[in-house]
Write a protein that holds these residues in place. Structure first.
Motif, PDB file in Angstrom:
ATOM      1  N   GLN A 190      -0.476  11.501   2.191  1.00 31.64           N
ATOM      2  CA  GLN A 190       0.194  11.444   0.888  1.00 31.64           C
ATOM      3  C   GLN A 190       1.288  12.499   0.710  1.00 31.64           C
ATOM      4  N   LEU A 191       1.608  13.232   1.795  1.00 37.94           N
ATOM      5  CA  LEU A 191       2.832  14.040   1.733  1.00 37.94           C
ATOM      6  C   LEU A 191       4.008  13.112   1.413  1.00 37.94           C
ATOM      7  N   ASP A 192       3.874  11.871   1.855  1.00 28.31           N
ATOM      8  CA  ASP A 192       4.966  10.912   1.694  1.00 28.31           C
ATOM      9  C   ASP A 192       5.091  10.347   0.272  1.00 28.31           C
ATOM     10  N   VAL A 193       4.148  10.648  -0.617  1.00 25.93           N
ATOM     11  CA  VAL A 193       4.251  10.098  -1.984  1.00 25.93           C
ATOM     12  C   VAL A 193       4.251  11.189  -3.058  1.00 25.93           C
ATOM     13  N   ILE A 194       4.359  12.459  -2.661  1.00 23.25           N
ATOM     14  CA  ILE A 194       4.406  13.527  -3.674  1.00 23.25           C
ATOM     15  C   ILE A 194       5.546  13.232  -4.654  1.00 23.25           C
ATOM     16  N   GLY A 195       5.258  13.406  -5.928  1.00 24.33           N
ATOM     17  CA  GLY A 195       6.317  13.257  -6.936  1.00 24.33           C
ATOM     18  C   GLY A 195       6.744  11.817  -7.134  1.00 24.33           C
ATOM     19  N   SER A 196       5.791  10.888  -7.086  1.00 24.43           N
ATOM     20  CA  SER A 196       6.126   9.474  -7.340  1.00 24.43           C
ATOM     21  C   SER A 196       6.024   9.208  -8.836  1.00 24.43           C
ATOM     22  N   TYR A 197       7.070   8.667  -9.380  1.00 27.60           N
ATOM     23  CA  TYR A 197       7.286   8.626 -10.828  1.00 27.60           C
ATOM     24  C   TYR A 197       6.500   7.545 -11.572  1.00 27.60           C
ATOM     25  N   GLY A 198       5.970   7.917 -12.708  1.00 30.20           N
ATOM     26  CA  GLY A 198       5.767   6.957 -13.784  1.00 30.20           C
ATOM     27  C   GLY A 198       4.465   6.187 -13.885  1.00 30.20           C
ATOM     28  N   THR A 199       3.411   6.558 -13.159  1.00 34.61           N
ATOM     29  CA  THR A 199       2.200   5.733 -13.206  1.00 34.61           C
ATOM     30  C   THR A 199       0.941   6.584 -13.388  1.00 34.61           C
ATOM     31  N   GLU A 200      -0.120   5.912 -13.848  1.00 33.61           N
ATOM     32  CA  GLU A 200      -1.452   6.504 -13.819  1.00 33.61           C
ATOM     33  C   GLU A 200      -2.162   6.040 -12.553  1.00 33.61           C
ATOM     34  N   LEU A 201      -3.386   6.545 -12.367  1.00 34.69           N
ATOM     35  CA  LEU A 201      -4.074   6.405 -11.078  1.00 34.69           C
ATOM     36  C   LEU A 201      -4.021   5.002 -10.446  1.00 34.69           C
ATOM     37  N   LEU A 202      -4.504   3.976 -11.153  1.00 29.23           N
ATOM     38  CA  LEU A 202      -4.700   2.691 -10.470  1.00 29.23           C
ATOM     39  C   LEU A 202      -3.356   2.060 -10.088  1.00 29.23           C
ATOM     40  N   ASP A 203      -2.359   2.177 -10.947  1.00 30.06           N
ATOM     41  CA  ASP A 203      -1.018   1.683 -10.600  1.00 30.06           C
ATOM     42  C   ASP A 203      -0.388   2.542  -9.513  1.00 30.06           C
ATOM     43  N   TRP A 204      -0.626   3.838  -9.613  1.00 30.13           N
ATOM     44  CA  TRP A 204      -0.074   4.775  -8.617  1.00 30.13           C
ATOM     45  C   TRP A 204      -0.600   4.437  -7.212  1.00 30.13           C
ATOM     46  N   LEU A 205      -1.890   4.120  -7.127  1.00 27.62           N
ATOM     47  CA  LEU A 205      -2.462   3.743  -5.822  1.00 27.62           C
ATOM     48  C   LEU A 205      -1.769   2.496  -5.275  1.00 27.62           C
ATOM     49  N   ASN A 206      -1.648   1.468  -6.130  1.00 24.61           N
ATOM     50  CA  ASN A 206      -1.092   0.195  -5.658  1.00 24.61           C
ATOM     51  C   ASN A 206       0.400   0.276  -5.386  1.00 24.61           C
ATOM     52  N   THR A 207       1.109   1.021  -6.223  1.00 24.05           N
ATOM     53  CA  THR A 207       2.578   1.028  -6.126  1.00 24.05           C
ATOM     54  C   THR A 207       3.072   1.928  -4.995  1.00 24.05           C
ATOM     55  N   TYR A 208       2.482   3.087  -4.879  1.00 21.20           N
ATOM     56  CA  TYR A 208       3.021   4.092  -3.942  1.00 21.20           C
ATOM     57  C   TYR A 208       2.087   4.403  -2.772  1.00 21.20           C
ATOM     58  N   THR A 209       0.817   4.621  -3.099  1.00 19.99           N
ATOM     59  CA  THR A 209      -0.075   5.268  -2.136  1.00 19.99           C
ATOM     60  C   THR A 209      -0.537   4.314  -1.043  1.00 19.99           C
ATOM     61  N   PHE A 210      -0.997   3.131  -1.431  1.00 17.94           N
ATOM     62  CA  PHE A 210      -1.470   2.201  -0.416  1.00 17.94           C
ATOM     63  C   PHE A 210      -0.348   1.833   0.567  1.00 17.94           C
ATOM     64  N   PRO A 211       0.864   1.524   0.101  1.00 15.68           N
ATOM     65  CA  PRO A 211       1.929   1.244   1.091  1.00 15.68           C
ATOM     66  C   PRO A 211       2.173   2.410   2.050  1.00 15.68           C
ATOM     67  N   ALA A 212       2.142   3.636   1.548  1.00 16.46           N
ATOM     68  CA  ALA A 212       2.374   4.794   2.439  1.00 16.46           C
ATOM     69  C   ALA A 212       1.234   4.934   3.443  1.00 16.46           C
ATOM     70  N   GLU A 213       0.015   4.700   2.987  1.00 18.68           N
ATOM     71  CA  GLU A 213      -1.126   4.868   3.892  1.00 18.68           C
ATOM     72  C   GLU A 213      -1.149   3.813   4.986  1.00 18.68           C
ATOM     73  N   SER A 214      -0.601   2.647   4.695  1.00 14.27           N
ATOM     74  CA  SER A 214      -0.649   1.579   5.709  1.00 14.27           C
ATOM     75  C   SER A 214       0.155   1.969   6.951  1.00 14.27           C
ATOM     76  N   ARG A 215       1.126   2.861   6.814  1.00 16.97           N
ATOM     77  CA  ARG A 215       1.917   3.292   7.980  1.00 16.97           C
ATOM     78  C   ARG A 215       1.069   4.032   9.015  1.00 16.97           C
ATOM     79  N   PHE A 216      -0.059   4.594   8.574  1.00 16.51           N
ATOM     80  CA  PHE A 216      -0.881   5.397   9.490  1.00 16.51           C
ATOM     81  C   PHE A 216      -1.760   4.557  10.416  1.00 16.51           C
ATOM     82  N   ALA A 217      -1.616   3.248  10.345  1.00 15.00           N
ATOM     83  CA  ALA A 217      -2.285   2.399  11.341  1.00 15.00           C
ATOM     84  C   ALA A 217      -1.682   2.639  12.714  1.00 15.00           C
ATOM     85  N   ASP A 218      -0.452   3.063  12.732  1.00 17.12           N
ATOM     86  CA  ASP A 218       0.287   3.277  13.973  1.00 17.12           C
ATOM     87  C   ASP A 218      -0.030   4.672  14.531  1.00 17.12           C
TER      88      ASP A 218
END
Ligand code: GUN
Ligand code: ZN
Length: 440
Positions: free
Chosen positions: A80-108
């Motif tokens: 989640q270094l890649d999502v620090i300072g992501s604007y405008g959401t509370e937890l559940l939206d923040w996970l779906n909007t920013y965090t889950f997409p960033a985490e999917s990159r770590f499959a590689d």
């Protein structure tokens, strides 16, 4: 030949838990201008600065600087270094909007390895020498983190994230494969060097009851495992957990019923707990990883540290990056002060520093290993400048008494102040252009 190093500076650590509100406390150990003697990576002793170290000891003279035990961050997400300072959401939206997409990159594997190296170096550059870390659901992300921490001799607790529902396809596991991956990782990494495995349940909504039961069985089967998760962070999240687990008395009770509450359990947040939950914390010995930066940034709420502690619950401090906005434990302490101030409480510099060093070490069952300058403990420590700019220099100069000075230091200091971070007596971070005086 033993490796012998003497570090000179102002030594500050704790021998007990400071009381709330006390700016003078016997729990504090303040030894200005002393030598810290380190032999083969462990504290061998302390002596006054005017008394030269024994013949043949290498000397690092940090006179006029503050030497603290390395900080312990009890809850932080490496991807989640890649999502620090992501604007405008509370937890559940923040996970779906920013965090889950960033985490999917770590499959590689290459992404996971580069991300892990970046992350542990970033921790050290903030003076954090021990951390309890969430990677991603991907086995390779945990492996990469273990490997990078091991390479630097760091104490690190992590484990593959468990999530088998309510997440995108590329971030879901299943019970059978997840159990296999956990066992494989435990057998390869748990207890290797300074590494420990944590059964890592993301949070109740992303695990099926079957997966929670599997996680509880792992905790029972392997002694010494940690367990980490999130609890009662956000009001919408709490409502969702009640819908998903109607049989549980509370959110925290979901974990208790699955056998996930023990003295090695680290639960982030715990904002929306009740008295029954606090009693369960006390009975199990589990700790709350208080994450004030994240709680403010995501608008989650104000954690009641004092009530939790009064009920017998252990509390440590955590950055929770990337919900939290900085890997700095100093920024985190200041946010914790503000969160308590909003509730009419005042967090002393001593409570804050203790929670990030000896307090966290004890809550993790590592009180004999890290967190203070006691003979035999690992020499995980940081050397800090008292001031990094003219404003701070002036503030330090006019401070009356030690508490005022250290509290203002916490408020003004950041990574510019960090001269060096030592892990097992070896400098693993040195500020570029820093004037570290190595005296032969
Ligand atoms: N709850 C479940 N996942 C997360 C996460 O990644 N960050 C925070 N702050 N809360 C969570
Ligand atoms: Zn978190």
């Amino acid at each position: 030949m033993p490796r012998r190093l003497a570090l000179r500076g102002d030594l500050l650590d704790f021998t007990a838990t400071p009381e709330w509100g006390a700016v003078d406390t016997p729990a504090l150990r303040w030894r200005p201008d002393h030598w810290l003697l380190v032999e083969d990576g462990r504290v061998a002793g302390v002596q006054p600065g005017h008394q030269p170290p024994p013949e043949g000891w290498q000397q690092h003279d940090h006179r006029g600087r503050l030497i603290l035990p390395g900080f312990i961050d009890t809850h932080v997400h490496s991807p989640q270094l890649d999502v620090i300072g992501s604007y405008g959401t509370e937890l559940l939206d923040w996970l779906n909007t920013y965090t889950f997409p960033a985490e999917s990159r770590f499959a590689d594997r290459a992404e996971a390895e580069a991300g892990a190296a970046r992350f542990v170096d970033a921790l050290l550059a903030q003076g954090t020498t021990t951390a309890v870390v969430f990677p991603t659901v991907h086995k390779v992300s945990a492996e990469a983190l273990f490997a990078e921490a091991h390479r630097r001799g760091m104490r690190l607790v992590t484990g593959k994230v468990l999530m088998d529902r309510h997440a995108p396809d590329n971030l879901r596991d299943d019970v059978v494969q997840a159990e296999r991956d956990c066992i494989d990782l435990i057998e390869r990494w748990h207890g290797r060097g300074r590494l420990s495995y944590a059964v890592t349940v993301r949070f109740a909504p992303t695990s099926t009851p079957e997966q929670l039961a599997m996680a509880g069985a792992l905790c029972a089967a392997y002694p010494g495992l940690y367990m980490q998760t999130h609890v009662a962070e956000n009001r919408d999240e709490v409502r969702w957990v009640h819908e998903l687990f109607p049989e549980a008395r509370s959110y925290l009770d979901v974990y208790a019923r699955a056998g996930l509450m023990n003295e090695r359990s680290v639960l982030a947040h715990g904002i929306w707990l009740d008295d029954g939950d606090r009693a369960a914390l006390r009975a199990s010995g589990a700790q709350i990883a208080h994450s004030p930066s994240s709680n403010l940034f995501l608008g989650s709420g104000l954690f009641d540290w004092r009530a939790t502690e009064a009920a017998g619950g252990a509390v440590s401090l955590a950055t929770d990056v990337g919900g939290g906005t900085s890997l700095s434990m100093l920024r985190t302490m200041l946010d914790a002060y503000k969160v308590q101030a909003m509730q009419g409480q005042r967090l002393t510099a001593w409570k804050a520093l203790h929670a990030a060093t000896l307090g966290a070490a004890q809550a993790l069952g590592l009180g004999d290993e890290i967190g203070a300058f006691e003979p035999g403990r690992a020499a995980d420590l940081c050397v800090w400048d008292w001031a990094a700019d003219p404003v701070a220099e002036r503030r330090m100069a006019v401070a009356q008494g030690l508490h005022e000075k250290v509290f203002a230091w916490i408020t003004l200091a950041d990574d510019r102040n960090l001269a060096a971070a030592y892990v097992q007596g070896l400098p693993q971070y040195e500020r570029r252009g820093g004037a570290m005086a190595a005296v032969p």
